[in-house]
Design an enzyme around this catalytic site. Structure first.
Site, PDB file in Angstrom:
ATOM      1  CB  CYS A  66       5.054 -62.516 -40.686  1.00 40.01           C
ATOM      2  SG  CYS A  66       6.795 -62.704 -40.237  1.00 40.01           S
ATOM      3  CB  CYS A  70       6.969 -60.765 -33.168  1.00 41.11           C
ATOM      4  SG  CYS A  70       8.372 -61.224 -34.232  1.00 41.11           S
ATOM      5  CB  CYS A  73       3.920 -58.700 -34.943  1.00 44.93           C
ATOM      6  SG  CYS A  73       3.887 -58.067 -36.642  1.00 44.93           S
ATOM      7  CB  CYS A 110      11.081 -46.970 -43.715  1.00 42.58           C
ATOM      8  SG  CYS A 110      11.502 -48.535 -42.950  1.00 42.58           S
ATOM      9  CB  CYS A 141      14.843 -47.021 -44.373  1.00 42.45           C
ATOM     10  SG  CYS A 141      14.812 -48.090 -42.909  1.00 42.45           S
ATOM     11  CB  CYS A 201      17.337 -48.178 -38.584  1.00 44.22           C
ATOM     12  SG  CYS A 201      15.804 -47.718 -37.748  1.00 44.22           S
ATOM     13  NE  ARG A 273      12.498 -42.838 -37.335  1.00 38.86           N
ATOM     14  CZ  ARG A 273      13.417 -43.636 -37.869  1.00 38.86           C
ATOM     15  NH1 ARG A 273      13.375 -44.927 -37.665  1.00 38.86           N
ATOM     16  NH2 ARG A 273      14.378 -43.140 -38.614  1.00 38.86           N
TER      17      ARG A 273
HETATM   18  N1  SAM Z   1       9.512 -58.442 -40.309  1.00 40.50           N
HETATM   19  C1  SAM Z   1      10.579 -57.552 -40.094  1.00 40.50           C
HETATM   20  C2  SAM Z   1      11.212 -57.680 -38.727  1.00 40.50           C
HETATM   21  O1  SAM Z   1      10.568 -58.092 -37.796  1.00 40.50           O
HETATM   22  O2  SAM Z   1      12.378 -57.309 -38.605  1.00 40.50           O
HETATM   23  C3  SAM Z   1      10.218 -56.116 -40.345  1.00 40.50           C
HETATM   24  C4  SAM Z   1       8.911 -55.514 -39.900  1.00 40.50           C
HETATM   25  S1  SAM Z   1       8.595 -55.437 -38.144  1.00 40.50           S
HETATM   26  C5  SAM Z   1       6.910 -54.971 -38.178  1.00 40.50           C
HETATM   27  C6  SAM Z   1       9.519 -54.042 -37.550  1.00 40.50           C
HETATM   28  C7  SAM Z   1       9.399 -53.688 -36.094  1.00 40.50           C
HETATM   29  O3  SAM Z   1       8.150 -53.085 -35.826  1.00 40.50           O
HETATM   30  C8  SAM Z   1       9.488 -54.797 -35.073  1.00 40.50           C
HETATM   31  O4  SAM Z   1      10.789 -55.192 -34.817  1.00 40.50           O
HETATM   32  C9  SAM Z   1       8.871 -54.142 -33.845  1.00 40.50           C
HETATM   33  O5  SAM Z   1       9.878 -53.500 -33.065  1.00 40.50           O
HETATM   34  C10 SAM Z   1       7.928 -53.093 -34.444  1.00 40.50           C
HETATM   35  N2  SAM Z   1       6.524 -53.445 -34.167  1.00 40.50           N
HETATM   36  C11 SAM Z   1       5.797 -54.407 -34.753  1.00 40.50           C
HETATM   37  N3  SAM Z   1       4.554 -54.464 -34.219  1.00 40.50           N
HETATM   38  C12 SAM Z   1       4.490 -53.507 -33.274  1.00 40.50           C
HETATM   39  C13 SAM Z   1       3.483 -53.082 -32.365  1.00 40.50           C
HETATM   40  N4  SAM Z   1       2.294 -53.677 -32.311  1.00 40.50           N
HETATM   41  N5  SAM Z   1       3.763 -52.051 -31.528  1.00 40.50           N
HETATM   42  C14 SAM Z   1       4.976 -51.457 -31.567  1.00 40.50           C
HETATM   43  N6  SAM Z   1       5.967 -51.826 -32.398  1.00 40.50           N
HETATM   44  C15 SAM Z   1       5.734 -52.835 -33.244  1.00 40.50           C
HETATM   45  C1  DTB Z   2      10.123 -49.657 -36.076  1.00 44.81           C
HETATM   46  O1  DTB Z   2      10.914 -49.753 -35.106  1.00 44.81           O
HETATM   47  N1  DTB Z   2       8.848 -49.318 -35.982  1.00 44.81           N
HETATM   48  C2  DTB Z   2       8.203 -49.355 -37.273  1.00 44.81           C
HETATM   49  C3  DTB Z   2       9.383 -49.627 -38.225  1.00 44.81           C
HETATM   50  N2  DTB Z   2      10.461 -49.883 -37.332  1.00 44.81           N
HETATM   51  C4  DTB Z   2       9.284 -50.594 -39.300  1.00 44.81           C
HETATM   52  C5  DTB Z   2       7.064 -50.312 -37.380  1.00 44.81           C
HETATM   53  C6  DTB Z   2       6.011 -50.111 -36.339  1.00 44.81           C
HETATM   54  C7  DTB Z   2       4.919 -51.079 -36.619  1.00 44.81           C
HETATM   55  C8  DTB Z   2       3.724 -50.895 -35.734  1.00 44.81           C
HETATM   56  C9  DTB Z   2       2.669 -51.887 -35.998  1.00 44.81           C
HETATM   57  C10 DTB Z   2       2.083 -51.843 -37.378  1.00 44.81           C
HETATM   58  O2  DTB Z   2       1.723 -50.749 -37.886  1.00 44.81           O
HETATM   59  O3  DTB Z   2       1.924 -52.905 -37.998  1.00 44.81           O
HETATM   60 FE1  SF4 Z   3       6.992 -60.968 -38.768  1.00 44.55          FE
HETATM   61 FE2  SF4 Z   3       5.843 -59.037 -37.377  1.00 44.55          FE
HETATM   62 FE3  SF4 Z   3       7.797 -60.443 -36.274  1.00 44.55          FE
HETATM   63 FE4  SF4 Z   3       8.352 -58.720 -38.300  1.00 44.55          FE
HETATM   64  S1  SF4 Z   3       7.599 -58.185 -36.262  1.00 44.55           S
HETATM   65  S2  SF4 Z   3       9.098 -60.827 -38.049  1.00 44.55           S
HETATM   66  S3  SF4 Z   3       6.458 -58.918 -39.503  1.00 44.55           S
HETATM   67  S4  SF4 Z   3       5.780 -61.256 -36.901  1.00 44.55           S
END
Ligand code: SAM
Ligand code: DTB
Ligand code: SF4
Length: 326
Positions: A66, A70, A73, A110, A141, A201, A273
């Site tokens: 990606c 973030c 992430c 989802c 979702c 959501c 959630r």
């Molecule tokens: N790329 C899309 C976005 O950012 O909207 C969708 C996927 S993203 C992984 C969805 C959500 O997962 C993020 O907004 C964040 O709140 C959560 N998330 C991602 N990595 C995480 C982590 N290491 N611990 C907790 N929540 C995480």
């Molecule tokens: C949300 O708030 N938490 C979920 C879902 N929306 C998509 C994702 C959590 C991701 C945690 C890190 C991972 O497994 O990559």
């Molecule tokens: Fe990309 Fe992860 Fe950020 Fe979603 S949370 S936009 S997958 S870097």
């Protein structure tokens, strides 16, 4: 009588407010813990079966690579987390995973993609996935990054029930966590989703190094959206090696439960959630979160790329607490 106790004596619809000030939200957040949990649980019972927990299953349909940065992430291209990027999955494989999730007891499926925003033929493939998953008898979702108005309408037409797009933290702290897009970008996508008639959501993450005031501000932003999100995921940071937040100190468990309880009080008709981070939580902490008004979880061994409690462990926890999936 303070504003909140006044609300609690009113009819349920009277407490769905969109005009919270940060001072009011802070006052709720900082109530004596027993008082906070009692008020949250009292409101919860006005809107929901207190022993029912909605279960969603996640699938990463496009993993890694990606372009966003973030800091939490594992899927960002900016950090070396050892994750192998993968192409968008085949439709049939997604349908099989959805079928398995339904057979295991999930009611919502989802689909998450590690994109800044969806494009072209890949987006068309996601539309087809949404229709096929809906045909399996599941709520659908998706979380695909930023959407324009046209894309939101196309997802609605394909049968999408919910779109996940988190504000993550306060407007003030946001720039410390993500620099490749703005808070306003997030709010714009939420507007497109809402205008297309898709349920929103939207929630955030706790444990990023933010202050209590940022948690208060995030909750205030969520509660003052034009409509409360249908579901509000509260994630505890999953610390992933290679990300800039790998060394974050643990968030205090009571502080996390306070965040859940405040979300419940501010958005009493929404599903709250208990989202990422459950693998690092004790049963007792999760029980406190349910008492504080959490009524939804992710069910299944994997979140998107990181671990989640296995279904057997969750079945045991539900049995211990007398909870049932809804
Ligand atoms: N790329 C899309 C976005 O950012 O909207 C969708 C996927 S993203 C992984 C969805 C959500 O997962 C993020 O907004 C964040 O709140 C959560 N998330 C991602 N990595 C995480 C982590 N290491 N611990 C907790 N929540 C995480
Ligand atoms: C949300 O708030 N938490 C979920 C879902 N929306 C998509 C994702 C959590 C991701 C945690 C890190 C991972 O497994 O990559
Ligand atoms: Fe990309 Fe992860 Fe950020 Fe979603 S949370 S936009 S997958 S870097």
């Amino acid at each position: 009588m303070n504003n909140l106790s006044h609300c609690l004596s009113d009819k349920p619809e009277a407490v769905v407010r969109h005009d919270w000030s940060r001072d009011e939200v802070r006052a709720v957040f900082e109530l004596p813990f027993n008082e906070l949990l009692f008020q949250a649980q009292t409101l919860h019972r006005q809107y929901f079966d207190p022993n029912a927990v909605q279960v969603s299953t996640l699938l990463s349909i496009k993993t890694g690579g990606c372009p966003e940065d973030c800091h939490y992430c594992p899927q960002s291209v900016h950090y070396d987390t050892g994750l192998e990027p993968e192409a968008l999955m085949d439709i049939e494989d997604v349908v099989l995973a959805a079928r398995r999730a339904r057979q295991a007891g999930a009611t919502r499926f989802c689909m998450g993609a590690a994109w800044r925003n969806p494009k072209g033929r890949q987006f068309q493939r996601v539309l087809e996935m949404v229709s096929r998953v809906q045909a399996e008898g599941l709520e659908t979702c998706a979380t695909l990054g930023m959407l324009d108005a046209e894309q939101a309408h196309a997802l609605k037409a394909a049968g999408l029930d919910y779109y996940n797009h988190n504000l993550d933290t306060s407007p003030e702290f946001y720039g410390d966590i993500i620099t490749t897009r703005s808070y306003d970008d997030r709010l714009n996508t939420l507007t497109h989703v809402r205008d297309a008639g898709i349920h929103v959501c939207c929630g955030g993450i706790v444990g990023l190094g933010e202050h209590r005031e940022d948690r208060v501000a995030l909750l205030c932003e969520l509660a003052n959206l034009p409509e409360h999100p249908g579901s509000v995921p509260i994630n505890q940071l999953v610390k992933v090696q290679g990300t800039p937040l790998q060394q974050q100190p643990d968030i205090d468990a009571i502080e996390f439960v306070r965040t859940i309880a405040t979300a419940r009080i501010l958005m009493p008709a929404s599903y709250v959630r208990l989202s990422a981070g459950r693998s690092a939580m004790t049963d007792e902490m999760q029980a406190l979160c349910f008492l504080a008004g959490a009524n939804s979880i992710f069910y299944g061994e994997k979140l998107l790329t990181t671990g989640n409690p296995d279904t057997g462990a969750d079945d045991v926890l539900f049995a211990k607490l007398g909870l049932h999936p809804a």
